[in-house]
Design a protein around this motif. Structure first.
Motif, PDB file in Angstrom:
ATOM      1  N   ALA A  26       9.170 -11.413 -16.689  1.00 43.14           N
ATOM      2  CA  ALA A  26       7.973 -10.815 -17.286  1.00 43.14           C
ATOM      3  C   ALA A  26       8.029 -10.969 -18.805  1.00 43.14           C
ATOM      4  CB  ALA A  26       7.871  -9.346 -16.912  1.00 43.14           C
ATOM      5  N   VAL A  27       6.915 -11.386 -19.392  1.00 46.75           N
ATOM      6  CA  VAL A  27       6.816 -11.525 -20.840  1.00 46.75           C
ATOM      7  C   VAL A  27       5.562 -10.790 -21.288  1.00 46.75           C
ATOM      8  CG1 VAL A  27       6.722 -13.110 -22.797  1.00 46.75           C
ATOM      9  CG2 VAL A  27       7.920 -13.788 -20.701  1.00 46.75           C
ATOM     10  N   ASN A  28       5.738  -9.835 -22.179  1.00 44.39           N
ATOM     11  CA  ASN A  28       4.633  -8.997 -22.643  1.00 44.39           C
ATOM     12  C   ASN A  28       4.307  -9.304 -24.106  1.00 44.39           C
ATOM     13  OD1 ASN A  28       5.219  -7.878 -20.182  1.00 44.39           O
ATOM     14  ND2 ASN A  28       5.703  -5.842 -20.963  1.00 44.39           N
ATOM     15  N   GLY A  29       3.042  -9.206 -24.447  1.00 44.02           N
ATOM     16  CA  GLY A  29       2.604  -9.372 -25.825  1.00 44.02           C
ATOM     17  C   GLY A  29       1.112  -9.619 -25.862  1.00 44.02           C
ATOM     18  N   ARG A  30       0.562  -9.636 -27.050  1.00 42.90           N
ATOM     19  CA  ARG A  30      -0.848  -9.965 -27.166  1.00 42.90           C
ATOM     20  C   ARG A  30      -1.091 -11.394 -26.700  1.00 42.90           C
ATOM     21  NH1 ARG A  30      -1.831  -7.952 -33.287  1.00 42.90           N
ATOM     22  NH2 ARG A  30       0.187  -9.003 -33.457  1.00 42.90           N
ATOM     23  N   MET A  31      -2.274 -11.627 -26.183  1.00 45.99           N
ATOM     24  CA  MET A  31      -2.571 -12.955 -25.653  1.00 45.99           C
ATOM     25  C   MET A  31      -2.359 -14.031 -26.708  1.00 45.99           C
ATOM     26  SD  MET A  31      -3.384 -14.867 -23.141  1.00 45.99           S
ATOM     27  CE  MET A  31      -4.269 -14.053 -21.813  1.00 45.99           C
ATOM     28  N   ALA A  32      -2.738 -13.759 -27.942  1.00 41.10           N
ATOM     29  CA  ALA A  32      -2.556 -14.751 -29.009  1.00 41.10           C
ATOM     30  C   ALA A  32      -1.090 -15.127 -29.174  1.00 41.10           C
ATOM     31  CB  ALA A  32      -3.113 -14.206 -30.320  1.00 41.10           C
ATOM     32  N   ASP A  33      -0.196 -14.148 -29.098  1.00 38.94           N
ATOM     33  CA  ASP A  33       1.228 -14.435 -29.257  1.00 38.94           C
ATOM     34  C   ASP A  33       1.785 -15.148 -28.033  1.00 38.94           C
ATOM     35  OD1 ASP A  33       1.428 -13.267 -31.812  1.00 38.94           O
ATOM     36  OD2 ASP A  33       1.572 -11.270 -30.937  1.00 38.94           O
ATOM     37  N   LEU A  34       1.270 -14.811 -26.859  1.00 37.64           N
ATOM     38  CA  LEU A  34       1.688 -15.520 -25.650  1.00 37.64           C
ATOM     39  C   LEU A  34       1.266 -16.983 -25.717  1.00 37.64           C
ATOM     40  CD1 LEU A  34       0.788 -12.813 -22.972  1.00 37.64           C
ATOM     41  CD2 LEU A  34       3.099 -13.633 -23.510  1.00 37.64           C
ATOM     42  N   ALA A  43      14.008 -10.646 -19.188  1.00 38.58           N
ATOM     43  CA  ALA A  43      15.286 -11.360 -19.163  1.00 38.58           C
ATOM     44  C   ALA A  43      16.014 -11.155 -20.491  1.00 38.58           C
ATOM     45  CB  ALA A  43      15.043 -12.838 -18.907  1.00 38.58           C
ATOM     46  N   PRO A  44      17.318 -11.380 -20.521  1.00 37.23           N
ATOM     47  CA  PRO A  44      18.057 -11.242 -21.786  1.00 37.23           C
ATOM     48  C   PRO A  44      17.481 -12.122 -22.895  1.00 37.23           C
ATOM     49  CG  PRO A  44      19.579 -11.403 -19.937  1.00 37.23           C
ATOM     50  CD  PRO A  44      18.208 -11.677 -19.385  1.00 37.23           C
ATOM     51  N   GLU A  45      16.991 -13.303 -22.528  1.00 39.15           N
ATOM     52  CA  GLU A  45      16.389 -14.210 -23.492  1.00 39.15           C
ATOM     53  C   GLU A  45      15.124 -14.816 -22.899  1.00 39.15           C
ATOM     54  OE1 GLU A  45      19.148 -17.198 -24.599  1.00 39.15           O
ATOM     55  OE2 GLU A  45      20.536 -15.827 -25.624  1.00 39.15           O
ATOM     56  N   LEU A  46      14.219 -15.210 -23.766  1.00 41.37           N
ATOM     57  CA  LEU A  46      13.042 -15.922 -23.286  1.00 41.37           C
ATOM     58  C   LEU A  46      13.471 -17.243 -22.661  1.00 41.37           C
ATOM     59  CD1 LEU A  46      10.409 -15.454 -26.139  1.00 41.37           C
ATOM     60  CD2 LEU A  46      10.139 -14.750 -23.749  1.00 41.37           C
ATOM     61  N   PRO A  47      12.917 -17.597 -21.509  1.00 43.34           N
ATOM     62  CA  PRO A  47      13.297 -18.869 -20.892  1.00 43.34           C
ATOM     63  C   PRO A  47      12.761 -20.056 -21.678  1.00 43.34           C
ATOM     64  CG  PRO A  47      11.485 -17.863 -19.690  1.00 43.34           C
ATOM     65  CD  PRO A  47      11.926 -16.845 -20.710  1.00 43.34           C
ATOM     66  N   ALA A  48      13.439 -21.169 -21.575  1.00 44.11           N
ATOM     67  CA  ALA A  48      12.934 -22.405 -22.174  1.00 44.11           C
ATOM     68  C   ALA A  48      11.732 -22.881 -21.370  1.00 44.11           C
ATOM     69  CB  ALA A  48      14.024 -23.467 -22.176  1.00 44.11           C
ATOM     70  N   LEU A  49      10.717 -23.311 -22.060  1.00 50.46           N
ATOM     71  CA  LEU A  49       9.497 -23.754 -21.398  1.00 50.46           C
ATOM     72  C   LEU A  49       9.529 -25.257 -21.165  1.00 50.46           C
ATOM     73  CD1 LEU A  49       6.834 -21.708 -23.392  1.00 50.46           C
ATOM     74  CD2 LEU A  49       7.667 -21.256 -21.080  1.00 50.46           C
ATOM     75  N   PRO A  50       8.921 -25.720 -20.080  1.00 50.33           N
ATOM     76  CA  PRO A  50       8.806 -27.171 -19.889  1.00 50.33           C
ATOM     77  C   PRO A  50       7.851 -27.764 -20.910  1.00 50.33           C
ATOM     78  CG  PRO A  50       7.573 -25.984 -18.202  1.00 50.33           C
ATOM     79  CD  PRO A  50       8.335 -24.943 -18.974  1.00 50.33           C
ATOM     80  N   ALA A  51       7.901 -29.069 -21.049  1.00 44.89           N
ATOM     81  CA  ALA A  51       6.998 -29.745 -21.981  1.00 44.89           C
ATOM     82  C   ALA A  51       5.556 -29.466 -21.589  1.00 44.89           C
ATOM     83  CB  ALA A  51       7.265 -31.245 -21.972  1.00 44.89           C
ATOM     84  N   GLY A  52       4.737 -29.187 -22.595  1.00 42.56           N
ATOM     85  CA  GLY A  52       3.337 -28.881 -22.346  1.00 42.56           C
ATOM     86  C   GLY A  52       2.436 -29.989 -22.838  1.00 42.56           C
ATOM     87  N   PRO A  53       1.119 -29.775 -22.783  1.00 45.90           N
ATOM     88  CA  PRO A  53       0.175 -30.815 -23.204  1.00 45.90           C
ATOM     89  C   PRO A  53       0.045 -30.945 -24.708  1.00 45.90           C
ATOM     90  CG  PRO A  53      -1.010 -28.851 -22.520  1.00 45.90           C
ATOM     91  CD  PRO A  53       0.434 -28.596 -22.242  1.00 45.90           C
ATOM     92  N   TYR A  54       0.588 -29.980 -25.453  1.00 49.24           N
ATOM     93  CA  TYR A  54       0.419 -30.007 -26.898  1.00 49.24           C
ATOM     94  C   TYR A  54       1.713 -30.403 -27.582  1.00 49.24           C
ATOM     95  CZ  TYR A  54      -3.506 -27.266 -25.301  1.00 49.24           C
ATOM     96  OH  TYR A  54      -4.605 -26.829 -24.618  1.00 49.24           O
ATOM     97  N   LEU A  55       2.337 -31.482 -27.073  1.00 50.09           N
ATOM     98  CA  LEU A  55       3.528 -32.004 -27.720  1.00 50.09           C
ATOM     99  C   LEU A  55       3.187 -32.376 -29.153  1.00 50.09           C
ATOM    100  CD1 LEU A  55       4.889 -34.326 -24.893  1.00 50.09           C
ATOM    101  CD2 LEU A  55       5.691 -32.056 -25.496  1.00 50.09           C
ATOM    102  N   VAL A  56       4.088 -32.106 -30.050  1.00 51.99           N
ATOM    103  CA  VAL A  56       3.793 -32.338 -31.459  1.00 51.99           C
ATOM    104  C   VAL A  56       4.314 -33.696 -31.897  1.00 51.99           C
ATOM    105  CG1 VAL A  56       3.776 -29.902 -32.017  1.00 51.99           C
ATOM    106  CG2 VAL A  56       5.929 -31.146 -32.131  1.00 51.99           C
ATOM    107  N   GLY A  57       3.778 -34.148 -33.025  1.00 50.19           N
ATOM    108  CA  GLY A  57       4.231 -35.405 -33.588  1.00 50.19           C
ATOM    109  C   GLY A  57       3.401 -36.583 -33.111  1.00 50.19           C
TER     110      GLY A  57
END
Length: 272
Positions: free
Chosen positions: A225-233, A249-263
């Motif tokens: 579970a991850v809580n916060g304002r929608m903008a921060d999520l 969780a003790p730490e936020l999980p690493a996220l898979p690559a998304g559509p907004y890859l940078v660079g």
């Protein structure tokens, strides 16, 4: 039917006030997404205009990219979209760059004098808006070529433009914030990111619990579970870092690559 008639009546009255030669959106145009794109243009322009010319040399939030690269990307995206739509509207062939050529044009444009770089953004966004306004109802139902040789629906282009404007306005690192985004844009970004993960088969097990929304968003098994304002999520889901989030969780999980890859490999550098 009455509401439709009233809406059409209001549209006709507007046309009469604007007079002959005025441009306006076709009835079939995606009004919501066009609104997001135009508000995003104004927002990006404001954050850009707040930067002095010498500040354009500073780093953006995209690793390895200066603010100049971000402005060049946003300017050229509008130009490429406008050219693709112009080709559809006029039937005349237009040379559109492939992905490698796009990357090269962005790198080269980042070396332009500040005034020329600002003009690229200004002129390209005007061209794109004119092309949108000149589209007929039937053309809004057509498709244009993307950089991979496939096609993208014309009515998808305003959202493609909107998401780039809003996300990269924050990447200018000039006080822009996801908290400034329209609520609908935030929701659409979540849907975009989740849809990308679903297509890639990489959906993480998350239970997103926006503190400013009535319903949670369950992804996969919803293990963490991850809580916060929608903008921060959304900022976190878009790969721009975590702020003001609480998690089970003790730490936020690493996220898979998304559509907004940078660079330079970002899909936001393309028509799609």
């Amino acid at each position: 039917m009455q509401a439709v008639s009233q809406e059409e009546g209001a549209r006709e009255a507007l046309r009469e006030r604007l007079g002959v030669g005025a441009r306006y959106d076709a009835a079939a145009a995606p009004a919501r997404e066009l609104g997001w794109a135009r508000r995003g243009t104004a927002y990006f322009a404001r954050k850009l205009n707040e930067l002095r010319d010498e500040a354009l040399d500073g780093a953006s939030l995209i690793p390895g990219w200066s603010r100049r690269h971000v402005v060049a990307l946003i300017g050229y995206q509008a130009r490429w979209q406008a050219l693709a739509i112009e080709q559809l509207r006029t039937g005349e062939a237009v040379a559109l760059p492939d992905q490698a050529e796009q990357a090269g044009q962005i790198v080269l444009a980042a070396t332009l004098p500040a005034r020329a770089l600002r003009n690229l953004f200004d002129h390209a966004e005007v061209h794109l808006n004119v092309e949108w306004r000149d589209l007929s109802n039937s053309l809004w139902e057509r498709s244009v070529r993307d950089i991979d040789g496939g096609s993208v629906a014309v009515r998808a282009t305003p959202w493609i433009r909107a998401r780039a404007l809003w996300v990269h306005a924050v990447d200018l690192d000039n006080g822009g914030a996801y908290l400034d985004f329209p609520l609908g844009v935030l929701d659409a970004l979540v849907a975009d990111i989740v849809g990308h993960w679903q297509s890639a088969g990489t959906v993480p097990d998350l239970l997103l619990q926006p503190t400013d929304r009535p319903e949670p968003v369950r992804l996969g098994a919803g293990t963490t579970a991850v809580n916060g304002r929608m903008a921060d999520l959304v900022r976190w889901l878009a790969g721009r870092g975590a702020r003001r989030l609480e998690h089970s969780a003790p730490e936020l999980p690493a996220l898979p690559a998304g559509p907004y890859l940078v660079g330079r490999h970002s899909r936001l550098t393309s028509l799609i």
